[in-house]
Design an enzyme around this catalytic site. Structure first.
Site, PDB file in Angstrom:
ATOM      1  N   ARG A 156       0.832  -1.216   0.000  1.00  0.00           N
ATOM      2  CA  ARG A 156       0.000   0.000   0.000  1.00  0.00           C
ATOM      3  C   ARG A 156       0.856   1.252   0.000  1.00  0.00           C
ATOM      4  O   ARG A 156       1.941   1.278   0.552  1.00  0.00           O
ATOM      5  CB  ARG A 156      -0.843   0.048   1.271  1.00  0.00           C
ATOM      6  CG  ARG A 156      -1.906  -0.952   1.331  1.00  0.00           C
ATOM      7  CD  ARG A 156      -2.896  -0.586   2.401  1.00  0.00           C
ATOM      8  NE  ARG A 156      -2.500  -1.002   3.739  1.00  0.00           N
ATOM      9  CZ  ARG A 156      -3.252  -0.797   4.802  1.00  0.00           C
ATOM     10  NH1 ARG A 156      -4.396  -0.151   4.700  1.00  0.00           N
ATOM     11  NH2 ARG A 156      -2.861  -1.213   5.982  1.00  0.00           N
TER      12      ARG A 156
ATOM     13  N   ILE B 280       1.255 -13.782   2.413  1.00  0.00           N
ATOM     14  CA  ILE B 280       1.335 -12.495   3.126  1.00  0.00           C
ATOM     15  C   ILE B 280       0.824 -11.352   2.237  1.00  0.00           C
ATOM     16  O   ILE B 280       0.276 -10.360   2.721  1.00  0.00           O
ATOM     17  CB  ILE B 280       2.784 -12.235   3.617  1.00  0.00           C
ATOM     18  CG1 ILE B 280       3.127 -13.268   4.702  1.00  0.00           C
ATOM     19  CG2 ILE B 280       2.947 -10.816   4.135  1.00  0.00           C
ATOM     20  CD1 ILE B 280       4.387 -13.015   5.488  1.00  0.00           C
ATOM     21  N   SER B 281       0.956 -11.516   0.921  1.00  0.00           N
ATOM     22  CA  SER B 281       0.544 -10.464  -0.032  1.00  0.00           C
ATOM     23  C   SER B 281      -0.901 -10.038   0.212  1.00  0.00           C
ATOM     24  O   SER B 281      -1.767 -10.866   0.489  1.00  0.00           O
ATOM     25  CB  SER B 281       0.669 -10.988  -1.469  1.00  0.00           C
ATOM     26  OG  SER B 281       1.885 -11.654  -1.648  1.00  0.00           O
TER      27      SER B 281
ATOM     28  N   HIS C 211      -8.323  -9.432   7.473  1.00  0.00           N
ATOM     29  CA  HIS C 211      -7.126  -8.621   7.722  1.00  0.00           C
ATOM     30  C   HIS C 211      -7.276  -7.295   6.964  1.00  0.00           C
ATOM     31  O   HIS C 211      -6.539  -6.983   6.057  1.00  0.00           O
ATOM     32  CB  HIS C 211      -5.881  -9.388   7.252  1.00  0.00           C
ATOM     33  CG  HIS C 211      -4.603  -8.622   7.365  1.00  0.00           C
ATOM     34  ND1 HIS C 211      -4.124  -8.133   8.563  1.00  0.00           N
ATOM     35  CD2 HIS C 211      -3.691  -8.251   6.422  1.00  0.00           C
ATOM     36  CE1 HIS C 211      -2.980  -7.504   8.345  1.00  0.00           C
ATOM     37  NE2 HIS C 211      -2.707  -7.555   7.049  1.00  0.00           N
TER      38      HIS C 211
HETATM   39  N1  LIG Z   1      -0.392  -9.823   5.565  1.00  0.00           N
HETATM   40  C1  LIG Z   1       0.233  -8.854   6.215  1.00  0.00           C
HETATM   41  O1  LIG Z   1       0.087  -8.697   7.418  1.00  0.00           O
HETATM   42  C2  LIG Z   1       1.154  -7.911   5.469  1.00  0.00           C
HETATM   43  C3  LIG Z   1       2.058  -7.088   6.141  1.00  0.00           C
HETATM   44  C4  LIG Z   1       2.923  -6.292   5.395  1.00  0.00           C
HETATM   45  C5  LIG Z   1       2.873  -6.314   4.005  1.00  0.00           C
HETATM   46  N2  LIG Z   1       1.946  -7.092   3.396  1.00  0.00           N
HETATM   47  C6  LIG Z   1       1.842  -7.167   1.933  1.00  0.00           C
HETATM   48  O2  LIG Z   1       2.959  -7.893   1.436  1.00  0.00           O
HETATM   49  C7  LIG Z   1       3.228  -7.472   0.095  1.00  0.00           C
HETATM   50  C8  LIG Z   1       4.681  -7.084  -0.014  1.00  0.00           C
HETATM   51  O3  LIG Z   1       4.940  -5.924   0.773  1.00  0.00           O
HETATM   52  P1  LIG Z   1       6.427  -5.337   0.865  1.00  0.00           P
HETATM   53  O4  LIG Z   1       6.370  -4.182   1.779  1.00  0.00           O
HETATM   54  O5  LIG Z   1       7.388  -6.449   1.135  1.00  0.00           O
HETATM   55  O6  LIG Z   1       6.605  -4.844  -0.640  1.00  0.00           O
HETATM   56  P2  LIG Z   1       7.964  -4.697  -1.487  1.00  0.00           P
HETATM   57  O7  LIG Z   1       7.638  -3.824  -2.657  1.00  0.00           O
HETATM   58  O8  LIG Z   1       9.109  -4.348  -0.587  1.00  0.00           O
HETATM   59  O9  LIG Z   1       8.246  -6.173  -1.989  1.00  0.00           O
HETATM   60  C9  LIG Z   1       7.409  -6.787  -2.955  1.00  0.00           C
HETATM   61  C10 LIG Z   1       8.245  -7.831  -3.660  1.00  0.00           C
HETATM   62  O10 LIG Z   1       7.405  -8.453  -4.630  1.00  0.00           O
HETATM   63  C11 LIG Z   1       8.239  -8.753  -5.746  1.00  0.00           C
HETATM   64  N3  LIG Z   1       7.437  -8.952  -6.947  1.00  0.00           N
HETATM   65  C12 LIG Z   1       6.727  -8.028  -7.639  1.00  0.00           C
HETATM   66  N4  LIG Z   1       6.143  -8.603  -8.719  1.00  0.00           N
HETATM   67  C13 LIG Z   1       6.483  -9.916  -8.686  1.00  0.00           C
HETATM   68  C14 LIG Z   1       6.186 -11.022  -9.539  1.00  0.00           C
HETATM   69  N5  LIG Z   1       5.433 -10.879 -10.618  1.00  0.00           N
HETATM   70  N6  LIG Z   1       6.704 -12.217  -9.209  1.00  0.00           N
HETATM   71  C15 LIG Z   1       7.479 -12.366  -8.112  1.00  0.00           C
HETATM   72  N7  LIG Z   1       7.793 -11.358  -7.278  1.00  0.00           N
HETATM   73  C16 LIG Z   1       7.299 -10.156  -7.574  1.00  0.00           C
HETATM   74  C17 LIG Z   1       9.142  -7.545  -5.852  1.00  0.00           C
HETATM   75  O11 LIG Z   1      10.315  -7.866  -6.577  1.00  0.00           O
HETATM   76  C18 LIG Z   1       9.464  -7.253  -4.384  1.00  0.00           C
HETATM   77  O12 LIG Z   1      10.612  -7.967  -3.959  1.00  0.00           O
HETATM   78  C19 LIG Z   1       2.253  -6.331  -0.187  1.00  0.00           C
HETATM   79  O13 LIG Z   1       1.133  -6.811  -0.875  1.00  0.00           O
HETATM   80  C20 LIG Z   1       1.881  -5.853   1.213  1.00  0.00           C
HETATM   81  O14 LIG Z   1       0.631  -5.191   1.221  1.00  0.00           O
HETATM   82  C21 LIG Z   1       1.105  -7.895   4.091  1.00  0.00           C
END
Ligand SMILES: NC(=O)c1ccc[n+]([C@@H]2O[C@H](COP(=O)([O-])OP(=O)(O)OC[C@H]3O[C@@H](n4cnc5c(N)ncnc54)[C@H](O)[C@@H]3O)[C@@H](O)[C@H]2O)c1
Length: 275
Positions: free
Chosen positions: A48, A84-85, A141
């Site tokens: 986000r 987690i995504s 969530h």
């Molecule tokens: N469930 C939870 O509690 C929670 C908590 C924090 C973050 N998140 C979510 O986790 C996700 C990642 O957050 P972040 O802060 O690590 O983001 P980030 O941008 O730091 O990392 C995202 C990763 O995804 C990779 N990526 C993008 N497209 C891809 C693809 N097609 N194939 C493989 N890898 C790909 C990128 O290279 C990057 O390493 C987000 O959707 C975020 O909302 C969830």
């Protein structure tokens, strides 16, 4: 070679100082290097930006999560998958329905983090150590779908509501629900230390067969009055993934909130049909 290889080397170079001997390897864009994994944590996708809801990520992240699941299972057919995504409840549902894996091998990380945030808020108001608190968040969530179960929260077995006025109770619940959004505003992107720690706790519970009780997003088949949905409920985590759902006997208000949360998540899941 790429970012993941660099991160892995950086972490390995702390081994001599921190005293661990875990082998950390990184792999950028080469799923073959992950072959034979027991547990896979999916964090791929966009996070986000300030002001965005988790739900707004669905269009982009659905394609990414589906593709990542396919690639994981090509190389690690027996893996347990932790999603987690975001929006995590819908991404977990997508991962489960698109792979057809047994339900115990796929679950989402959300409630365990939201519960840690709930304990943080409670500790601030009670002036106590979060380590002495037991508190659980169930439901979706999302900023409006999660349900901090104040009635069940205890400070070393004593119900916390004994120590909190009505306004304080409302404030704690409200601040817990926007815990992630508050950090996104402060950081400019999603939080990572607490999400990382919760992801690690889940992996550890599987690998060590710990039978920990955590709220995770799992497939419901009548439990908590819901079916054909993945939603946060207390589950036991061990070597086969999530092992069983624990029934907390929600009262009428809590069950109504849970049903409302399910309705919201279900309408997000419906968006998957339009993609
Ligand atoms: N469930 C939870 O509690 C929670 C908590 C924090 C973050 N998140 C979510 O986790 C996700 C990642 O957050 P972040 O802060 O690590 O983001 P980030 O941008 O730091 O990392 C995202 C990763 O995804 C990779 N990526 C993008 N497209 C891809 C693809 N097609 N194939 C493989 N890898 C790909 C990128 O290279 C990057 O390493 C987000 O959707 C975020 O909302 C969830």
């Amino acid at each position: 070679m790429g970012l993941a290889e660099g991160k892995a080397q950086d972490m390995m170079q702390t081994a001599a100082l921190l005293g661990f001997d875990t082998k950390i390897i990184g792999s950028t864009n080469d799923y073959a290097k992950t072959a034979g994994s027991n547990v896979v944590v999916i964090t791929s996708g966009i996070p986000r930006k300030p002001g965005m809801t988790r739900e707004e990520l669905i269009g982009t992240n659905a394609g990414i999560v589906k593709n990542v699941c396919e690639n994981i299972l090509k190389h690690s057919p027996d893996a347990i998958i932790i999603v987690i995504s975001n929006p995590m409840d819908t991404m977990t549902y997508l991962a489960l329905t698109s792979t057809g894996l047994p339900k115990n091998r796929i679950f989402g990380m959300g409630g365990i983090l939201d519960s840690a945030r709930f304990k943080y808020q409670l500790s601030q108001h009670l002036g106590c150590s979060p380590a002495d608190l037991n508190a659980v968040v169930v439901g979706g969530h999302g900023d409006t779908t999660m349900i901090p179960l104040l009635r069940f929260a205890t400070w070393n077995s004593v119900p916390v509501i004994k120590f909190l006025g009505e306004n304080q109770q409302k404030q704690i619940v409200a601040d817990t629900m926007v815990g992630g959004a508050t950090l996104t505003k402060l950081l400019g992107t999603s939080a990572w230390y607490a999400p990382g720690a919760t992801g690690a706790a889940l992996v550890e519970a599987i690998v060590r067969d710990e039978k920990r009780l955590f709220t995770c997003c799992v497939s419901l088949n009548g439990e908590y009055g819901q079916r054909d949905i993945c939603l946060g409920v207390p589950v036991i985590i061990g070597k086969i993934g999530w092992e069983k759902i624990i029934d907390f006997d929600l009262n009428a208000d809590e069950q109504a909130a849970f049903n409302k949360s399910a309705d919201a998540v279900r309408s997000m899941n419906d968006v998957l049909k339009t993609l």
